[in-house]
Scaffold this motif. Structure first.
Motif, mmCIF file in Angstrom:
data_model
loop_
_atom_site.group_PDB
_atom_site.id
_atom_site.type_symbol
_atom_site.label_atom_id
_atom_site.label_comp_id
_atom_site.label_asym_id
_atom_site.label_seq_id
_atom_site.Cartn_x
_atom_site.Cartn_y
_atom_site.Cartn_z
ATOM 1 N N HIS A 42 12.357 0.950 9.806
ATOM 2 C CA HIS A 42 11.889 2.102 9.464
ATOM 3 C C HIS A 42 10.738 1.776 8.568
ATOM 4 N N ALA A 43 9.752 2.517 8.713
ATOM 5 C CA ALA A 43 8.597 2.619 7.949
ATOM 6 C C ALA A 43 8.383 4.030 6.963
ATOM 7 N N LEU A 44 8.482 3.784 5.712
ATOM 8 C CA LEU A 44 8.344 5.108 4.775
ATOM 9 C C LEU A 44 7.186 4.971 4.000
ATOM 10 N N TYR A 77 0.778 -1.142 -0.069
ATOM 11 C CA TYR A 77 -0.117 0.058 -0.023
ATOM 12 C C TYR A 77 0.790 1.434 -0.060
ATOM 13 N N GLY A 78 1.780 1.262 -0.709
ATOM 14 C CA GLY A 78 2.863 2.587 -0.718
ATOM 15 C C GLY A 78 3.682 2.624 0.369
ATOM 16 N N ILE A 79 3.596 1.668 1.365
ATOM 17 C CA ILE A 79 4.494 1.650 2.661
ATOM 18 C C ILE A 79 5.664 0.790 2.442
ATOM 19 N N LEU A 129 1.068 -7.032 3.656
ATOM 20 C CA LEU A 129 -0.387 -7.162 3.965
ATOM 21 C C LEU A 129 -1.167 -7.602 2.679
ATOM 22 N N PRO A 130 -2.268 -8.543 2.948
ATOM 23 C CA PRO A 130 -3.003 -9.202 1.503
ATOM 24 C C PRO A 130 -3.652 -7.747 1.069
#
Length: 86
Positions: A25-27, A8-10, A85-86
């Motif tokens: 780190h989550a971007l 989802y773009g993360i 994530l699904p």
């Protein structure tokens, strides 16, 4: 910094031989959060509300794999990919 998961773009990333406590780190776009693996508390930064919720849901489901990757990175070894994530 290796990307170990993306959804989802993360982007979820870990550095080799990074400082304690164990974290990732989550971007998301121009946002970044540094997240403690043990508590899932935010050490620094932040993400928009929806991205934060998705990232925390994912991290809760993959905490053991995140700790395993932390140990690999601490030994300067490449972390394993973790399912998104699904």
């Amino acid at each position: 910094m290796p990307t170990i998961s993306a959804f989802y773009g993360i982007l979820i990333q870990m550095f080799w031989q990074d400082h304690a406590p164990p974290h990732f780190h989550a971007l998301y776009a121009e946002h970044e959060a540094i997240v403690d693996i043990r508590t899932l508390g935010i050490i620094e930064g932040g993400l928009p509300r929806r991205a934060m919720a998705l990232m925390l849901e994912w991290a809760q489901d993959h905490r053991a794999e995140l700790m395993e990757n932390w140990e690999l990175c601490a030994r300067n070894r490449s972390p394993k990919k973790i399912a998104p994530l699904p």
